[in-house]
Write a protein that holds these residues in place. Structure first.
Motif, PDB file in Angstrom:
ATOM      1  N   GLU A  79       0.827  -1.217   0.000  1.00 19.59           N
ATOM      2  CA  GLU A  79       0.000   0.000   0.000  1.00 19.59           C
ATOM      3  C   GLU A  79       0.859   1.265   0.000  1.00 19.59           C
ATOM      4  O   GLU A  79       0.488   2.266  -0.600  1.00 19.59           O
ATOM      5  CB  GLU A  79      -0.954   0.008   1.202  1.00 19.59           C
ATOM      6  N   GLU A  80       1.998   1.225   0.681  1.00 20.72           N
ATOM      7  CA  GLU A  80       2.890   2.385   0.786  1.00 20.72           C
ATOM      8  C   GLU A  80       3.821   2.536  -0.421  1.00 20.72           C
ATOM      9  O   GLU A  80       4.351   3.619  -0.659  1.00 20.72           O
ATOM     10  CB  GLU A  80       3.762   2.263   2.039  1.00 20.72           C
TER      11      GLU A  80
ATOM     12  N   ALA B 168       9.945   0.948   0.156  1.00 18.61           N
ATOM     13  CA  ALA B 168       8.980   1.158   1.239  1.00 18.61           C
ATOM     14  C   ALA B 168       9.449   0.489   2.532  1.00 18.61           C
ATOM     15  O   ALA B 168       9.342   1.071   3.613  1.00 18.61           O
ATOM     16  CB  ALA B 168       7.605   0.621   0.828  1.00 18.61           C
ATOM     17  N   ALA B 169       9.993  -0.720   2.423  1.00 15.58           N
ATOM     18  CA  ALA B 169      10.461  -1.440   3.619  1.00 15.58           C
ATOM     19  C   ALA B 169      11.617  -0.714   4.281  1.00 15.58           C
ATOM     20  O   ALA B 169      11.658  -0.581   5.511  1.00 15.58           O
ATOM     21  CB  ALA B 169      10.878  -2.857   3.245  1.00 15.58           C
ATOM     22  N   LEU B 170      12.563  -0.241   3.477  1.00 16.70           N
ATOM     23  CA  LEU B 170      13.725   0.448   4.047  1.00 16.70           C
ATOM     24  C   LEU B 170      13.337   1.808   4.602  1.00 16.70           C
ATOM     25  O   LEU B 170      13.874   2.238   5.625  1.00 16.70           O
ATOM     26  CB  LEU B 170      14.833   0.563   2.998  1.00 16.70           C
ATOM     27  N   SER B 171      12.389   2.476   3.982  1.00 18.61           N
ATOM     28  CA  SER B 171      11.902   3.758   4.503  1.00 18.61           C
ATOM     29  C   SER B 171      11.152   3.549   5.807  1.00 18.61           C
ATOM     30  O   SER B 171      11.311   4.309   6.749  1.00 18.61           O
ATOM     31  CB  SER B 171      10.990   4.444   3.487  1.00 18.61           C
ATOM     32  N   ALA B 172      10.333   2.495   5.875  1.00 18.78           N
ATOM     33  CA  ALA B 172       9.592   2.182   7.102  1.00 18.78           C
ATOM     34  C   ALA B 172      10.567   1.856   8.227  1.00 18.78           C
ATOM     35  O   ALA B 172      10.388   2.279   9.362  1.00 18.78           O
ATOM     36  CB  ALA B 172       8.630   1.020   6.866  1.00 18.78           C
TER      37      ALA B 172
ATOM     38  N   ALA C  96      13.635   2.932   8.526  1.00 18.50           N
ATOM     39  CA  ALA C  96      14.329   4.165   8.925  1.00 18.50           C
ATOM     40  C   ALA C  96      13.422   5.008   9.820  1.00 18.50           C
ATOM     41  O   ALA C  96      13.880   5.584  10.799  1.00 18.50           O
ATOM     42  CB  ALA C  96      14.759   4.960   7.685  1.00 18.50           C
ATOM     43  N   GLU C  97      12.125   5.070   9.488  1.00 19.39           N
ATOM     44  CA  GLU C  97      11.190   5.835  10.310  1.00 19.39           C
ATOM     45  C   GLU C  97      11.051   5.208  11.695  1.00 19.39           C
ATOM     46  O   GLU C  97      10.999   5.900  12.688  1.00 19.39           O
ATOM     47  CB  GLU C  97       9.825   5.909   9.625  1.00 19.39           C
ATOM     48  N   THR C  98      11.016   3.871  11.762  1.00 19.57           N
ATOM     49  CA  THR C  98      10.910   3.170  13.047  1.00 19.57           C
ATOM     50  C   THR C  98      12.152   3.434  13.889  1.00 19.57           C
ATOM     51  O   THR C  98      12.051   3.668  15.089  1.00 19.57           O
ATOM     52  CB  THR C  98      10.734   1.660  12.824  1.00 19.57           C
ATOM     53  N   ALA C  99      13.321   3.431  13.265  1.00 17.26           N
ATOM     54  CA  ALA C  99      14.571   3.651  13.989  1.00 17.26           C
ATOM     55  C   ALA C  99      14.659   5.079  14.533  1.00 17.26           C
ATOM     56  O   ALA C  99      15.252   5.319  15.577  1.00 17.26           O
ATOM     57  CB  ALA C  99      15.767   3.365  13.074  1.00 17.26           C
ATOM     58  N   GLU C 100      14.036   6.044  13.823  1.00 20.38           N
ATOM     59  CA  GLU C 100      14.109   7.439  14.243  1.00 20.38           C
ATOM     60  C   GLU C 100      13.178   7.727  15.415  1.00 20.38           C
ATOM     61  O   GLU C 100      13.341   8.724  16.116  1.00 20.38           O
ATOM     62  CB  GLU C 100      13.772   8.356  13.070  1.00 20.38           C
ATOM     63  N   GLN C 101      12.151   6.910  15.640  1.00 20.35           N
ATOM     64  CA  GLN C 101      11.163   7.177  16.681  1.00 20.35           C
ATOM     65  C   GLN C 101      11.659   6.787  18.043  1.00 20.35           C
ATOM     66  O   GLN C 101      12.502   6.086  18.312  1.00 20.35           O
ATOM     67  CB  GLN C 101       9.870   6.455  16.381  1.00 20.35           C
TER      68      GLN C 101
END
Length: 138
Positions: free
Chosen positions: A72-73, A127-131, A133-138
């Motif tokens: 979806e992303e 999408a997987a690598l962006s997701a 990276a976003e998880t790691a930043e939180q």
């Protein structure tokens, strides 16, 4: 894992941008300095405990588990715009059953998108690598 604790190596074609993201992912998660030379394409299996293989197994396992949301992303249109010469063969390693599941999902997505696997590999892995990276930043 298989009885002898080996990962199966498989190839995906991705854009150079996604290849660079994979390189960064492997450097950050496994200390792999030269992703392009890390996996020997003449070898079909890699022993468990190899840092790069462990990292890509975790990535592919996550990709299989989250495939519906990644689909979806995924920006398939951006992946379609990549020049045909702009794709790079990249090697990943994962549990053999996970590899089979990933291949099935990629093929189904290619059929639904009426696209080639390069486009699907690029869009989904981006999408997987962006997701990740976003998880790691939180």
């Amino acid at each position: 894992m298989t009885g002898d604790d080996r990962y199966k190596q498989f190839g995906v074609y991705v854009s150079t941008d996604v290849f660079e993201k994979l390189s960064e992912f492997l450097y950050e998660n496994a200390g792999v300095v030269d992703y392009g030379e890390y996996f020997d394409p003449t070898v079909s299996t890699i022993p468990a405990g190899d840092p790069g293989a462990d990292a890509t197994d975790a990535l592919v396992s996550s990709l299989v588990e989250d495939f519906a949301s990644l689909y979806e992303e995924a920006d398939f249109e951006a992946a379609r715009r990549v020049d045909v010469d702009g794709f790079v063969l990249s090697h990943l390693a994962a549990d053999p059953q996970t590899v089979a599941s990933a291949r099935e999902r990629f093929q189904a997505a290619a059929t639904i998108q009426e696209s080639d696997l390069r486009t699907v590999h690029t869009a989904i892995l981006s999408a997987a690598l962006s997701a990740g990276a976003e998880t790691a930043e939180q």
